[in-house]
Enzyme design. Structure first.
Site, mmCIF file in Angstrom:
data_model
loop_
_atom_site.group_PDB
_atom_site.id
_atom_site.type_symbol
_atom_site.label_atom_id
_atom_site.label_comp_id
_atom_site.label_asym_id
_atom_site.label_seq_id
_atom_site.Cartn_x
_atom_site.Cartn_y
_atom_site.Cartn_z
ATOM 1 N N THR A 113 -13.437 -22.681 -7.480
ATOM 2 C CA THR A 113 -13.897 -23.189 -8.769
ATOM 3 C C THR A 113 -14.223 -21.983 -9.646
ATOM 4 O O THR A 113 -14.822 -21.013 -9.174
ATOM 5 C CB THR A 113 -15.148 -24.066 -8.605
ATOM 6 O OG1 THR A 113 -14.836 -25.146 -7.721
ATOM 7 C CG2 THR A 113 -15.594 -24.631 -9.950
ATOM 8 N N ASP A 133 2.043 -16.083 -6.076
ATOM 9 C CA ASP A 133 1.727 -17.379 -6.694
ATOM 10 C C ASP A 133 1.959 -17.317 -8.197
ATOM 11 O O ASP A 133 1.087 -17.650 -8.991
ATOM 12 C CB ASP A 133 0.270 -17.762 -6.387
ATOM 13 C CG ASP A 133 0.019 -19.253 -6.591
ATOM 14 O OD1 ASP A 133 1.006 -20.021 -6.634
ATOM 15 O OD2 ASP A 133 -1.150 -19.655 -6.699
#
Length: 664
Positions: free
Chosen positions: A31, A141
């Site tokens: 987060t 990624d």
């Protein structure tokens, strides 16, 4: 900004420094929050790992290693990593805060980009990846969510190395391919391995998505998408968006080749190709393509038929508008003339024949020229192929043995430089630089010199003597050092569990890649006092800051006023204010103790020399009590900066009643 759910971290201060202000987003691994660095008074982004990942020791270790490597990157298109910390159950990363939006947000808003706009965005992205590749890092990624667009339009790439930490973790997820499956290279799907060319593949997929607004491979499950990456080629973007230049199709096709050897060998090579194509695009191509796609169906871009030209031999005229020969025309759906015979107005046969003949001759010449260029290019390639090699960009960061094998496999000669070099980007023992530099074109057999890294540049070792072991460890880590061997030793002046010395010493220069050793105090050691004068023994113990109790006993075989026993015994570790007991010998007295001859006594008077207790590290109240109980007076110096004594004068011995000055 994600504020739909109350977050318990908002309002907390992590590690006593980072105040969490609001939540930005929540992903599969962490987060992200906006926070305030209280110490430096700046806004930062905090990425807090999810609890199930933070509980995985192997993941945390790899995450910290990758964060250190990413922090070494310094590039304007890379989101900077400032710090990595652990606070209780929270493992987090402190990063540069980039106000703006992600490339995914931009793509969602505009659906797709024109070729020039797409290539303009790709260039800073590839520049960031290229910097990572030069440092031996693989992103793993690459996707629109990891490209941030700042408010000034600058693109920055985030999350270097984090995917590697996750996929390398001992954690498993049944039936799930870890990673963003839409951008996975075939070798990642088949073997789980990735190198810089895997980033190039993902960048090629990203370019396709920018041009078309969608991914090339789609399926109902991640496994179905992964299967397509392995078994299907990426189609040219022009198949979805007619009118895209063929050189743009070629960029995507080469970058997404199933064979990694056929792709650009790193992001820097791909960047050079992208820049070359971008410079060759005609002006206004994005606008013309947008008008074409907005105004007409994609399937209606067809060569203009010739319904009824009126020609002057140079220009055909349709509906009153002059159009050069061979031009194409956009027709609305249903505008294609029906098949079958139709009656055309009469035209002068000679003029039409001349136009057709001129066009035919022109195309024949173009075809011949194209064939000649292909044959000539093939001949040149045939003559020079195999004679030249490039120093791979991936060499920097490899071990020397791996770099040697890679270069020798390309037919190059390898030498290792005699002198090692410092590097803030490459770990100790790996290749820090090459001569000639990576990317240089060499002939077969030419030599490449490898220079091994000595680690990061030396810096001064901070002074942690006198600090607790935990505080000293924290100070060293804040300065970039690691703690090496910790030895324990007795000390009469340094409190227990505090640092006696460091190796190397404070102020010496040392690379942060070399650990700093600590010597930690076990406290004081009880001396051997049996047989000594009782008063001298008691004063010696008081000088050590111990609480002394004297008891009398009688032993006719020993001299009077000498120590018969002690508790604790000699060699025992003691700390300040510990209670110690001395048993001192006395004689039987015929008329009471006041007439007893207790044997030899220590000289008295004001000139009697007593040991001064060492009170450094004590509070001022404790220091006063220790000094006065030992026969001295205490004076506080004019500067008092803290609650504890940091210095005293004099040290050693002094006459009873002397003034001892202390300061803090």
């Amino acid at each position: 900004m994600d504020t739909t759910v109350a977050d318990p971290l908002v309002g907390q201060v992590l590690d006593g420094r980072y105040r969490i202000e609001s939540r930005i987003a929540r992903g599969g691994m962490a987060t992200v929050y906006v926070a305030r660095d209280i110490r430096l008074d700046r806004t930062v982004a905090i990425k807090v790992m999810h609890a199930h990942l933070a509980a995985d020791d192997d993941f945390v270790r790899r995450f910290i290693d990758e964060a250190k490597a990413a922090a070494a990157l310094s590039h304007p298109n890379v989101v900077a990593v400032y710090d990595q910390r652990t606070d209780g159950e929270h493992v987090f990363l402190v990063m540069e805060y980039v106000p703006g939006r992600t490339l995914r947000d931009l793509l969602s808003e505009r659906e797709r980009l024109g070729p020039r706009a797409a290539l303009e965005i790709m260039q800073p992205v590839l520049a960031a990846l290229g910097a990572a590749h030069r440092a031996g890092l693989v992103h793993r990624d690459v996707k629109p969510e990891n490209v941030l667009i700042a408010e000034d339009g600058q693109a920055k790439v985030a999350d270097f190395g984090l995917a590697r930490a996750e996929t390398a973790s001992k954690m498993t997820r049944t039936g799930v391919i870890i990673g963003t499956v839409g951008y996975l290279a075939p070798e990642q799907v088949l073997a789980g391995r990735a190198d810089v060319r895997s980033d190039v593949y993902a960048a090629g997929i990203l370019l396709y998505e920018l041009l078309t607004g969608e991914l090339p491979h789609r399926g109902d499950t991640p496994l179905a998408v992964a299967y397509k990456h392995v078994n299907e080629v990426v189609p040219p973007p022009s198949a979805a968006v007619p009118g895209l230049p063929p050189q743009v199709d070629a960029l995507v096709s080469r970058a997404t080749s199933h064979d990694p050897a056929q792709r650009p060998q790193d992001a820097n090579a791909f960047l050079a190709a992208v820049a070359e194509v971008a410079n060759g695009l005609p002006p206004g191509i994005d606008e013309r393509l947008a008008d074409q796609l907005d105004g007409h169906n994609a399937t209606s871009v067809l060569p203009t038929p010739a319904p009824a030209p009126v020609s002057d031999g140079r220009t055909a005229v349709y509906d009153g508008a002059a159009i050069p020969p061979g031009a194409t025309r956009t027709m609305a759906p249903g505008g294609i003339p029906p098949a079958g015979p139709h009656t055309a107005p009469p035209r002068p046969r000679g003029a039409g024949d001349r136009v057709i003949g001129a066009l035919t001759g022109r195309y024949v010449l173009i075809a011949i020229g194209t064939i000649a260029a292909v044959v000539l290019g093939w001949a040149v390639w045939y003559q020079v192929s195999g004679q030249y090699e490039h120093v791979p960009n991936t060499i920097v960061g490899m071990t020397v043995s791996d770099a040697r094998s890679t270069l020798q496999g390309k037919g190059l000669t390898v030498q290792v430089g005699r002198q090692k070099v410092y590097s803030d980007r490459v770990s100790k023992g790996r290749v820090a630089r090459t001569d000639p530099a990576p990317g240089t074109r060499l002939t077969q057999g030419q030599a490449v010199t490898l220079y091994e890294s000595k680690g990061r540049e030396p810096k001064r070792v901070p002074d942690v003597v006198g600090k607790s072991q935990s505080e000293a460890t924290r100070t060293l880590r804040d300065e970039g050092f690691t703690v090496g061997q910790v030895r324990r030793a007795s000390s009469q002046s340094v409190p227990k569990d505090h640092v006696v010395s460091t190796s190397p010493r404070a102020g010496d220069m040392q690379s942060p890649d070399e650990p700093v050793g600590l010597v930690v105090s076990n406290g004081m050691t009880m001396p051997s006092l049996v047989g000594q004068n009782g008063e001298d023994a008691a004063d010696q113990l008081r000088g050590m800051g111990l609480d002394v109790k004297v008891e009398k006993s009688k032993d006719g075989s020993r001299p009077p006023n000498t120590v018969l026993s002690q508790n604790p015994p000699a060699g025992t570790a003691v700390s300040r204010d510990d209670r110690v007991t001395l048993v001192v010998n006395k004689k039987d007295c015929l008329f009471g103790d006041f007439l007893c001859d207790e044997g030899p006594r220590r000289g008295g008077g004001d000139d009697e020399q007593l040991p001064i207790p060492t009170v450094i590290g004590r509070t001022f109240g404790e220091a006063r009590q220790a000094l006065e109980s030992s026969g001295f007076r205490m004076r506080v110096g004019s500067r008092r900066l803290g609650d504890r004594v940091i210095g005293q004068n004099p040290l050693g011995n002094a006459p009873r009643g002397s003034v001892v000055t202390v300061w803090g």
